[in-house]
Design a protein around this motif. Structure first.
Motif, PDB file in Angstrom:
ATOM      1  N   GLU A 619       0.664  -1.406   0.164  1.00 19.07           N
ATOM      2  CA  GLU A 619       0.344  -0.044  -0.177  1.00 19.07           C
ATOM      3  C   GLU A 619       0.681   1.458  -0.259  1.00 19.07           C
ATOM      4  O   GLU A 619       1.861   1.410   0.236  1.00 19.07           O
ATOM      5  N   GLY A 620       0.579   2.558  -0.455  1.00 15.31           N
ATOM      6  CA  GLY A 620       1.110   3.760  -0.758  1.00 15.31           C
ATOM      7  C   GLY A 620       1.616   3.534  -1.957  1.00 15.31           C
ATOM      8  O   GLY A 620       2.419   3.200  -2.963  1.00 15.31           O
ATOM      9  N   GLU A 621       2.559   4.951  -2.074  1.00 17.30           N
ATOM     10  CA  GLU A 621       3.453   5.338  -2.808  1.00 17.30           C
ATOM     11  C   GLU A 621       4.417   5.207  -3.073  1.00 17.30           C
ATOM     12  O   GLU A 621       5.205   5.111  -1.989  1.00 17.30           O
ATOM     13  N   GLY A 622       5.522   5.955  -3.683  1.00 21.46           N
ATOM     14  CA  GLY A 622       7.212   5.125  -3.783  1.00 21.46           C
ATOM     15  C   GLY A 622       7.330   3.021  -3.540  1.00 21.46           C
ATOM     16  O   GLY A 622       6.734   2.828  -4.253  1.00 21.46           O
ATOM     17  N   GLY A 623       8.340   3.118  -3.611  1.00 26.25           N
ATOM     18  CA  GLY A 623       9.225   1.913  -3.582  1.00 26.25           C
ATOM     19  C   GLY A 623       8.781   1.290  -2.476  1.00 26.25           C
ATOM     20  O   GLY A 623       9.197   1.318  -1.671  1.00 26.25           O
ATOM     21  N   PHE A 624       9.337   0.503  -2.464  1.00 29.48           N
ATOM     22  CA  PHE A 624       9.070  -1.013  -1.161  1.00 29.48           C
ATOM     23  C   PHE A 624      10.820  -1.806  -1.501  1.00 29.48           C
ATOM     24  O   PHE A 624      11.542  -1.915  -2.517  1.00 29.48           O
ATOM     25  N   ALA A 625      11.511  -2.836  -0.572  1.00 29.04           N
ATOM     26  CA  ALA A 625      12.208  -3.212  -0.189  1.00 29.04           C
ATOM     27  C   ALA A 625      11.880  -4.659   0.266  1.00 29.04           C
ATOM     28  O   ALA A 625      10.900  -4.531   1.402  1.00 29.04           O
ATOM     29  N   LEU A 626      12.977  -5.638   0.137  1.00 32.67           N
ATOM     30  CA  LEU A 626      12.841  -7.004   0.927  1.00 32.67           C
ATOM     31  C   LEU A 626      13.877  -6.972   1.609  1.00 32.67           C
ATOM     32  O   LEU A 626      14.907  -7.495   0.704  1.00 32.67           O
ATOM     33  N   ARG A 627      13.848  -7.578   3.014  1.00 36.36           N
ATOM     34  CA  ARG A 627      15.291  -8.697   3.286  1.00 36.36           C
ATOM     35  C   ARG A 627      15.252  -9.389   3.527  1.00 36.36           C
ATOM     36  O   ARG A 627      14.088  -9.939   4.324  1.00 36.36           O
ATOM     37  N   PHE A 628      15.929 -10.338   3.630  1.00 34.69           N
ATOM     38  CA  PHE A 628      15.334 -12.050   3.408  1.00 34.69           C
ATOM     39  C   PHE A 628      17.234 -12.381   4.351  1.00 34.69           C
ATOM     40  O   PHE A 628      18.332 -11.740   3.992  1.00 34.69           O
ATOM     41  N   ALA A 629      16.652 -12.703   5.190  1.00 30.42           N
ATOM     42  CA  ALA A 629      17.886 -13.804   6.181  1.00 30.42           C
ATOM     43  C   ALA A 629      17.656 -15.189   6.700  1.00 30.42           C
ATOM     44  O   ALA A 629      16.602 -15.593   6.989  1.00 30.42           O
ATOM     45  N   ALA A 630      18.311 -15.639   6.407  1.00 28.85           N
ATOM     46  CA  ALA A 630      19.069 -17.051   6.108  1.00 28.85           C
ATOM     47  C   ALA A 630      19.475 -16.990   7.395  1.00 28.85           C
ATOM     48  O   ALA A 630      21.161 -16.790   7.952  1.00 28.85           O
ATOM     49  N   VAL A 631      18.664 -17.957   8.461  1.00 25.79           N
ATOM     50  CA  VAL A 631      19.678 -18.057  10.279  1.00 25.79           C
ATOM     51  C   VAL A 631      19.796 -19.357  10.533  1.00 25.79           C
ATOM     52  O   VAL A 631      19.149 -20.509  10.138  1.00 25.79           O
ATOM     53  N   ALA A 632      20.666 -19.785  11.309  1.00 25.49           N
ATOM     54  CA  ALA A 632      20.891 -20.858  11.623  1.00 25.49           C
ATOM     55  C   ALA A 632      20.116 -21.556  12.725  1.00 25.49           C
ATOM     56  O   ALA A 632      19.791 -20.758  13.682  1.00 25.49           O
ATOM     57  N   ASP A 633      19.530 -22.444  12.581  1.00 28.62           N
ATOM     58  CA  ASP A 633      18.286 -23.016  13.863  1.00 28.62           C
ATOM     59  C   ASP A 633      18.466 -23.532  15.043  1.00 28.62           C
ATOM     60  O   ASP A 633      18.440 -22.956  15.979  1.00 28.62           O
ATOM     61  N   ASP A 634      20.148 -23.686  15.299  1.00 29.32           N
ATOM     62  CA  ASP A 634      20.469 -24.002  16.091  1.00 29.32           C
ATOM     63  C   ASP A 634      21.172 -22.890  17.166  1.00 29.32           C
ATOM     64  O   ASP A 634      21.224 -22.917  18.404  1.00 29.32           O
ATOM     65  N   SER A 635      21.693 -21.678  16.716  1.00 27.93           N
ATOM     66  CA  SER A 635      21.932 -20.849  17.080  1.00 27.93           C
ATOM     67  C   SER A 635      21.625 -19.804  16.896  1.00 27.93           C
ATOM     68  O   SER A 635      21.748 -18.372  17.306  1.00 27.93           O
ATOM     69  N   GLY A 636      20.799 -19.501  15.452  1.00 26.49           N
ATOM     70  CA  GLY A 636      20.367 -18.239  15.297  1.00 26.49           C
ATOM     71  C   GLY A 636      20.999 -17.385  14.979  1.00 26.49           C
ATOM     72  O   GLY A 636      20.739 -16.347  14.339  1.00 26.49           O
ATOM     73  N   ALA A 637      22.055 -17.769  13.965  1.00 18.93           N
ATOM     74  CA  ALA A 637      23.203 -16.457  13.612  1.00 18.93           C
ATOM     75  C   ALA A 637      22.487 -16.734  12.520  1.00 18.93           C
ATOM     76  O   ALA A 637      22.373 -17.657  11.336  1.00 18.93           O
ATOM     77  N   PRO A 638      23.479 -15.915  11.718  1.00 16.99           N
ATOM     78  CA  PRO A 638      23.235 -15.399  10.610  1.00 16.99           C
ATOM     79  C   PRO A 638      24.029 -16.154   9.076  1.00 16.99           C
ATOM     80  O   PRO A 638      25.096 -15.987   9.770  1.00 16.99           O
ATOM     81  N   VAL A 639      23.236 -16.408   7.960  1.00 22.50           N
ATOM     82  CA  VAL A 639      24.184 -17.809   7.104  1.00 22.50           C
ATOM     83  C   VAL A 639      23.769 -16.577   6.003  1.00 22.50           C
ATOM     84  O   VAL A 639      24.837 -17.197   5.095  1.00 22.50           O
ATOM     85  N   ALA A 640      22.786 -15.782   5.586  1.00 26.90           N
ATOM     86  CA  ALA A 640      22.930 -15.207   4.364  1.00 26.90           C
ATOM     87  C   ALA A 640      21.925 -14.600   4.275  1.00 26.90           C
ATOM     88  O   ALA A 640      20.858 -14.680   5.407  1.00 26.90           O
ATOM     89  N   GLU A 641      22.676 -13.244   3.874  1.00 25.00           N
ATOM     90  CA  GLU A 641      21.485 -12.263   3.124  1.00 25.00           C
ATOM     91  C   GLU A 641      20.962 -11.597   2.062  1.00 25.00           C
ATOM     92  O   GLU A 641      22.115 -11.462   1.558  1.00 25.00           O
ATOM     93  N   ALA A 642      20.450 -11.073   2.223  1.00 28.24           N
ATOM     94  CA  ALA A 642      19.563 -10.552   0.538  1.00 28.24           C
ATOM     95  C   ALA A 642      18.895  -9.350   1.329  1.00 28.24           C
ATOM     96  O   ALA A 642      18.254  -9.356   1.382  1.00 28.24           O
ATOM     97  N   PHE A 643      19.253  -8.298   0.129  1.00 27.16           N
ATOM     98  CA  PHE A 643      18.335  -6.797   0.219  1.00 27.16           C
ATOM     99  C   PHE A 643      17.792  -6.566  -1.965  1.00 27.16           C
ATOM    100  O   PHE A 643      18.515  -6.965  -2.254  1.00 27.16           O
TER     101      PHE A 643
END
Length: 819
Positions: A619-643
């Motif tokens: 909804e609304g004017e202008g652009g959007f952005a999606l951020r994705f984060a793949a995190v480890a199930d056991d530690s919660g540490a980030p494995v990969a990020e994309a924007f």
């Protein structure tokens, strides 16, 4: 073309032997366990069936494997053997077409396993076990037929599901009929004539069932063929002028011959066979059945050829274009345009090249065809409307790239010229009434589903070894009348003024109301397909329908070779509005997220361990952005990020790609920097220089250099090393420029404007298949030159930057270029 036909014929032949022969034999033999007879027709059937099934499995496997090698072989040719296997598998598993080939091969192997492992156990078990075993084999072959149909014209038709249903019923019934004919034609007729093999009542029962099956098959082929021809062929003129339409006409003629032979068998031979009792059958019965089997086999061969041709399915439209062509002593002024809502007209003026005056020539021949899809359209002799002026409306019957060839005859000499042009698909309301009726009307889809159910019921009655069809096989054909009634119902619905889904009028005025079957020119697509790499990982992202309001978000995470990433979960956030200053859209880097107002997008994981889905509110004017984060199930540490930034798609993507192709193909030279990211051995960077029409210099970041000039390739492993010389593997040598995104792109969308180096650019996303490749291109808003391009697919994350357009670049053979 020949290999494509051969592989498709192997697939159809395998289905006939696997499905047709088996189903006919199962219908003929009762489900009774016990010792197998040592002689007679029944013993012959049981012995030959194993060989028929084995031959069918081999043919089907060869056909599927050959198709896969034909499609994906060029992608890996020239690589070392181990890389061919690795990248070939990645292409197969990473594309819809490849997965379809793997499915067909897997079903064939499963069939062979069930056949071999279950035959003895089923034969010695109860009737229930034997019936279940037979039913499993028939279901597997029915699934194979569905997979074959999905890889044909039906998958890209104007109405996919209607076409798939009609095509599946068409294929199944023809394979069953051909299998029954082949079985009966291959019976030991000489032994039956001589009395060495006793005349079994099973023979009379089989021929009666075959006669009933012929009636079922003819009705089904005619009804489903009517539906498919209505969807695939725009009109009779388009059919008569294309090889596809001529192939259909040949099939109809051969079907008439088969019906004539079958009529002789049904009316003359079967009564004599019944009157023969236990004596030998009539001597010409086997020959007539053999002739009928040969004719049906020829129909299958023609069908295999027709499936490799593009059907003339829709009218085309094109923007006005002009060309000036040289043809010997003549200059041709060519003007092409769409005279109305659809169709293409060429106006050609033949002038003397020296004086510029109109030239009256002896004859002018004109022919059009599609370079990538041979249509076989015959040349036309065009009469002049005035001295030196010719007007022709060629049968341009579908969207895509076309080529027009013009031949001028004067004093016994022929001078030729050719021009390439692009044709777009016409709007929904400009298709034929029959196409719109079959594709868009609710009665069309509903009645087709009912008709397929009626076909299944009719075949079930005919195949049953108990019940009314066992006594009167013709009863199995009665439910097929529902198909003819369904077609009549669609015409009746149209006659009372009902309109297709979405309405014809909405297709005229808007870009979204095309009945769900067509996208009007320049409207882009109903979903936004994106991709972002993160090291060796790749995020596939789809936003659907990519319009204001609720949307569906789909995310797939995979590693470099296309496998799932174990032990991680994917999270998503949406940012709006997103208008950062100085952020480089081509790099797909993740900016500082800490100060941004973002909201979480809940995702649900699928069972495949790769795919996640959620709801997205735009909804609304202008652009959007999606951020994705793949995190480890056991530690919660980030494995990969994309924007991924994006906008609501706009109209005009197809036109922009076509104009970008034209601008790039006019270049005399350019420099290009290519980056291949995420590779296990590290990123690869290549600096390239191109000079028209056939030269390129490449400098790789590992020190290697390559120069290609026409048909010759020079290469050395590093500075100061000797050059090696080899032929360039491409037929006709290296050619540049050869940009063609406007023709190869599917599901293209215009996602807005941006800036690169202070210049305004249009940003266009599109997809190429097979295998699935997702592109983003940045097109200069003034010159329409491509400034940047990104391409993502399994095992290939590529970034291009173009610069120094038409700069003075010289590329010459190296001094010590001799081997």
């Amino acid at each position: 073309m020949f290999l494509q036909w051969l592989f498709k014929l192997a697939q159809l032949g395998g289905l006939v032997l696997l499905f047709g022969w088996s189903a006919f034999q199962f219908a003929l033999l009762p489900v009774e366990p016990g010792a197998r007879p040592a002689q007679g027709v029944l013993a012959w059937l049981l012995r030959r069936w194993r060989w028929a099934a084995a031959g069918g499995a081999v043919l089907l496997a060869l056909g599927v494997t050959g198709q896969a090698v034909r499609i994906f072989g060029p992608l890996v040719s020239g690589l070392p053997w181990d890389l061919q296997l690795q990248y070939g598998w990645m292409a197969l598993a990473g594309s819809r077409v490849g997965r379809l080939q793997l499915l067909q091969l897997g079903l064939t192997l499963i069939y062979a396993a069930v056949l071999i492992l279950g035959r003895r156990r089923a034969a010695g078990g109860s009737p229930l076990v034997l019936g279940a075993w037979r039913g499993t084999l028939l279901l597997l072959t029915g699934a194979m037929a569905a997979a074959v149909v999905w890889g044909g014209h039906a998958a890209s038709s104007l109405a996919r599901w209607v076409s798939l249903a009609a095509q599946w019923s068409h294929l199944v019934v023809v394979c069953l009929w051909a299998g029954g004919l082949l079985l009966c034609a291959c019976l030991p007729w000489r032994a039956l004539y001589s009395g060495a093999v006793p005349n079994d009542p099973l023979l009379r029962e089989g021929l009666r069932k075959l006669s009933g099956l012929g009636l079922v098959a003819v009705l089904t082929v005619v009804a489903s063929g009517f539906v498919l021809a209505g969807l695939y062929i725009f009109n009779l003129t388009a059919a008569a002028s294309s090889w596809y339409g001529r192939g259909i006409g040949l099939k109809i003629g051969l079907l008439g011959a088969v019906v004539a032979v079958a009529g002789v068998n049904r009316l003359l031979v079967l009564p004599r066979l019944d009157g023969a009792g236990d004596g030998p059958p009539p001597r010409w019965l086997g020959r007539l059945l053999g002739l009928e089997a040969v004719l049906v086999s020829v129909i299958l061969a023609v069908s295999a050829a027709v499936t490799q041709l593009s059907p003339p399915s829709s009218p085309g439209v094109m923007a006005p274009q002009t060309w000036t062509l040289a043809a010997g002593p003549f200059r041709l002024e060519v003007f092409a345009f769409s005279p109305g809502a659809s169709g293409v007209q060429f106006e050609i003026e033949v002038r003397d090249a020296r004086t510029g005056r109109a030239a009256a020539v002896d004859a002018l021949h004109f022919q059009v065809d599609m370079p990538g899809h041979f249509m076989g359209i015959s040349p036309m002799v065009v009469p002049p409307v005035s001295p030196g002026r010719f007007v022709v409306q060629p049968p341009v019957s579908m969207a895509g790239p076309w080529r027009a060839a013009i031949a001028v005859e004067q004093d016994g000499v022929t001078y030729t010229a050719a021009v390439d042009f692009q044709v777009e698909r016409a709007g929904w309301s400009h298709h034929s009434r029959l196409q719109r009726l079959l594709a868009g009307h609710p009665a069309g889809a509903a009645s087709l589903v009912a008709a397929v159910a009626a076909i299944a019921a009719g075949l079930g009655l005919w195949l049953s070894w108990t019940g009314p069809a066992a006594e009167r096989p013709g009863w199995g054909a009665l439910p097929l009348g529902a198909l003819l009634v369904a077609v009549g119902g669609m015409w009746a619905a149209q006659s009372v003024g009902l309109v297709p889904w979405g309405g014809e009028s909405s297709a005229e005025v808007g870009s979204a109301g095309t009945s769900g079957a067509l996208v009007s020119p320049g409207a882009g697509t109903s979903k936004l397909e994106l991709a972002a790499d993160a090291g060796q990982y790749l995020f596939w992202v789809t936003v659907e329908p990519a319009s204001p309001g609720p949307n569906r978000l789909s995310v797939r995470l995979q590693d470099y070779v296309g496998d799932p990433v174990p032990g991680v979960s994917v999270r998503a956030q949406l940012l709006h509005p997103f208008e950062p200053e100085g952020w480089d859209p081509a790099r797909q880097e993740v900016p500082d997220w800490s100060d941004m107002q973002a909201r979480e997008v809940p995702l649900t994981a699928a069972r495949d361990g790769m795919t996640y889905a959620g709801s997205l509110e735009l909804e609304g004017e202008g652009g959007f952005a999606l951020r994705f984060a793949a995190v480890a199930d056991d530690s919660g540490a980030p494995v990969a990020e994309a924007f991924l930034p994006f906008r609501i798609p706009l109209d005009g993507a197809r036109d922009l790609l076509r104009m970008a192709d034209e601008s790039m193909n006019r270049l005399q030279s350019v420099r290009l920097r290519e980056e291949l990211r995420g590779r296990p051995g590290g990123d690869a960077v290549t600096d390239m220089e191109f000079v028209s029409p056939n030269r390129v210099r490449m400098r790789f970041n590992n020190g290697r250099e390559r120069i290609v000039i026409g048909q010759t390739r020079y290469e050395r492993s590093g500075a100061g090393e000797p050059w090696t010389v080899a032929p360039w593997p491409q037929v006709g040598g290296f050619r540049w420029p050869n940009f063609n995104y406007g023709a190869t792109a599917v599901r293209q969308v215009l996602v807005g404007r941006d800036e690169i180096d202070g210049r305004p650019v249009w940003v266009v996303n599109f997809v190429e298949e097979p295998p699935e490749i997702r592109y983003v291109v940045w097109i200069d808003a003034e010159t329409y030159l491509i400034r940047r391009l990104t391409m993502h697919t399994t095992g290939h994350y590529m970034y291009w930057t173009f610069y120094d357009f038409n700069a003075p670049i010289a590329i010459e053979p190296p001094v010590n270029g001799a081997p």
